[in-house]
Design an enzyme around this catalytic site. Structure first.
Site, mmCIF file in Angstrom:
data_model
loop_
_atom_site.group_PDB
_atom_site.id
_atom_site.type_symbol
_atom_site.label_atom_id
_atom_site.label_comp_id
_atom_site.label_asym_id
_atom_site.label_seq_id
_atom_site.Cartn_x
_atom_site.Cartn_y
_atom_site.Cartn_z
ATOM 1 C CD GLU A 1 -2.898 -1.410 2.445
ATOM 2 O OE1 GLU A 1 -3.769 -2.008 2.188
ATOM 3 O OE2 GLU A 1 -2.579 -0.721 3.440
ATOM 4 C CB CYS B 1 2.489 7.335 3.781
ATOM 5 S SG CYS B 1 3.034 6.285 5.160
ATOM 6 C CB CYS C 1 7.240 -5.299 8.976
ATOM 7 S SG CYS C 1 8.768 -4.302 9.624
ATOM 8 C CB CYS D 1 6.410 -2.928 16.301
ATOM 9 S SG CYS D 1 8.123 -2.343 15.825
ATOM 10 C CB CYS E 1 3.228 -2.048 13.644
ATOM 11 S SG CYS E 1 3.213 -1.976 12.036
ATOM 12 C CB CYS F 1 0.133 5.533 11.635
ATOM 13 S SG CYS F 1 0.560 7.200 11.037
HETATM 14 N N1 SAH Z 1 9.461 0.596 9.943
HETATM 15 C C1 SAH Z 1 9.448 2.047 9.960
HETATM 16 C C2 SAH Z 1 8.443 2.582 9.142
HETATM 17 C C3 SAH Z 1 6.866 1.979 8.941
HETATM 18 S S1 SAH Z 1 5.769 2.452 10.690
HETATM 19 C C4 SAH Z 1 9.505 2.630 11.179
HETATM 20 O O1 SAH Z 1 9.262 1.585 12.175
HETATM 21 O O2 SAH Z 1 9.811 3.659 11.441
HETATM 22 C C5 SAH Z 1 5.544 4.129 10.472
HETATM 23 C C6 SAH Z 1 5.238 4.697 11.772
HETATM 24 O O3 SAH Z 1 4.091 4.394 12.302
HETATM 25 C C7 SAH Z 1 6.266 4.334 12.830
HETATM 26 O O4 SAH Z 1 6.491 5.051 13.760
HETATM 27 C C8 SAH Z 1 5.209 3.239 13.347
HETATM 28 O O5 SAH Z 1 5.738 2.837 14.892
HETATM 29 C C9 SAH Z 1 4.015 3.967 13.488
HETATM 30 N N2 SAH Z 1 2.964 2.828 13.755
HETATM 31 C C10 SAH Z 1 2.778 1.599 13.436
HETATM 32 N N3 SAH Z 1 1.545 1.252 14.139
HETATM 33 C C11 SAH Z 1 0.865 2.081 14.338
HETATM 34 C C12 SAH Z 1 -0.390 2.019 14.951
HETATM 35 N N4 SAH Z 1 -1.360 1.288 15.034
HETATM 36 N N5 SAH Z 1 -0.883 3.338 15.387
HETATM 37 C C13 SAH Z 1 0.021 4.650 15.211
HETATM 38 N N6 SAH Z 1 1.092 4.488 14.753
HETATM 39 C C14 SAH Z 1 1.485 3.388 14.391
#
Ligand code: SAH
Length: 372
Positions: free
Chosen positions: A97, A110, A117, A121, A124, A346
């Site tokens: 996406e 974005c 991934c 985390c 996420c 996000c």
């Molecule tokens: N892997 C990279 C880029 C992808 S995530 C990174 O970790 O930076 C982009 C951003 O969105 C990151 O800061 C991530 O932690 C945040 N993010 C992921 N899941 C989220 C969620 N459920 N709610 C809000 N932010 C989130």
């Protein structure tokens, strides 16, 4: 017997250096680099027959040996708030996406770097689906070309276009460094998309060796997904912290910022999760941690997704967290949630993985810090 045409280069991925090397090897003049790249990236032309300022023999050679191939757009979604999401097909058959977020004075794209991934985390949704595959350079730069081309179709006066790129879509860009770096270079190159280095941001969960490599190779902006002010909590939220703890991460980031020089800062992303990392104590610790670190802080209220146990904090809680940091002198923005009616916010990007199990085990080990 005559040699078969190879038809295998995707010229979308070619940087100025790649073009220069190719043209020199063919005995052609280097000034064609600018002509060809402008056709491809400025005018969105992919058919060499249309590149009329280039000699016929060169056009024929290029057409015979490769093409300009964007990845295929599978579906487009338009949110009530104007956010657009494109579901795009990768070479592996999976879908990933790209999201365009229009604001009054800018438009942010974005961009994804991987399908799925490996870093897992805990908050996420992309992480929850596991790792599937790396995107190629053409698939990464292709997302920007698709967005710019499609926006130019809807807004021929170019009143809405991409002014900023954040590598914050699906995936961890620094675990796909070799494909991401040339794409980021093309985004910033005037013969590519000409976006200022201040407006192209690579975001990482904290892959320290990747940041080390960035010091040598790029001057794009850097964002780190911190999300916790101490290692104990960050180990839970961002498991790669077990391999590269906070102090190691901040140290390499300081060197990156220093290398960039005058007034460039690192963006510290902090997803605020109700009852987990949003307490006054966390704000205090964060404030203490970042003393002397050249940064801007971006708070992201957690966006829920199916199956998560975490909750979105109240806006009041996010504002209080922000105020504490602001009163200590930090520059702190709160990211507004955009496009959640089309699952474009996000952490809501999941794409559609064709083969989920492939290579999962290896990448689980990477995520757990067992292998580099
Ligand atoms: N892997 C990279 C880029 C992808 S995530 C990174 O970790 O930076 C982009 C951003 O969105 C990151 O800061 C991530 O932690 C945040 N993010 C992921 N899941 C989220 C969620 N459920 N709610 C809000 N932010 C989130």
């Amino acid at each position: 017997m005559s040699e078969q045409p190879r038809q295998d280069a995707n010229y979308l991925a070619y940087t100025q250096e790649d073009w220069r090397a190719l043209l020199l090897s063919l005995g052609e003049k280097p000034f064609h680099v600018g002509q060809i790249m402008k056709w491809i990236h400025h005018r969105f032309v992919g058919d060499f027959a249309e590149m009329t300022d280039i000699s016929k023999s060169l056009r024929e050679y290029l057409a015979l040996n490769g093409n300009v191939a964007e990845p295929e757009v599978h579906e487009q979604f338009v949110s009530n708030d104007g956010t657009r999401k494109w579901l795009i097909k990768s070479a592996s058959g999976s879908l990933f996406e790209t999201v365009f977020i229009p604001e009054d004075t800018r438009g942010t794209l974005c961009v994804s770097s991987q399908v799925g991934c490996a870093l897992d985390c805990s908050f996420c949704s992309t992480g929850k689906q596991g790792f599937n595959s790396n995107l190629t350079t053409a698939e990464i730069i292709g997302q920007l070309r698709i967005a710019m081309r499609k926006l130019a179709e809807v807004y021929p006066d170019r009143s809405r276009t991409v002014t900023n790129v954040v590598m914050m879509g699906m995936g961890e860009p620094l675990l796909n460094f070799d494909n991401v770096l040339p794409a980021v270079g093309l985004m910033m190159d005037d013969l590519g998309y000409g976006i200022s280095k201040r407006k192209v941001t690579v975001s990482t969960a904290g892959v320290v060796p990747g940041i080390e490599r960035m010091i040598e190779t790029t001057d794009a902006s850097l964002a780190i997904s911190l999300h916790a002010p101490n290692d104990e909590l960050r180990d839970q939220l961002v498991p790669i912290n077990r391999k590269y703890p906070i102090a190691t991460l901040l140290e390499v980031c300081s060197r990156y910022a220093k290398n960039l020089g005058n007034k460039r800062t690192i963006t510290v992303e902090y997803t605020v999760i109700d009852g987990i990392n949003d307490q006054p104590e966390h704000a205090r610790q964060l404030s203490h941690l970042l003393v002397g670190f050249p940064c801007k802080i971006n708070l992201i209220p957690f966006n829920p997704f199916a199956g998560t146990g975490y909750k979105r904090p109240s806006m009041m809680a996010v504002r209080k967290f922000q105020e504490r940091l602001v009163s200590d002198g930090y520059s702190v923005t709160v990211r507004t949630t955009r496009g959640d009616d089309i699952n474009a916010a996000c952490g809501q990007l999941v794409g559609q993985v064709a083969d989920k199990t492939r290579r999962q085990e290896k990448y689980k080990k990477i995520a757990a810090g067992e292998i580099a």
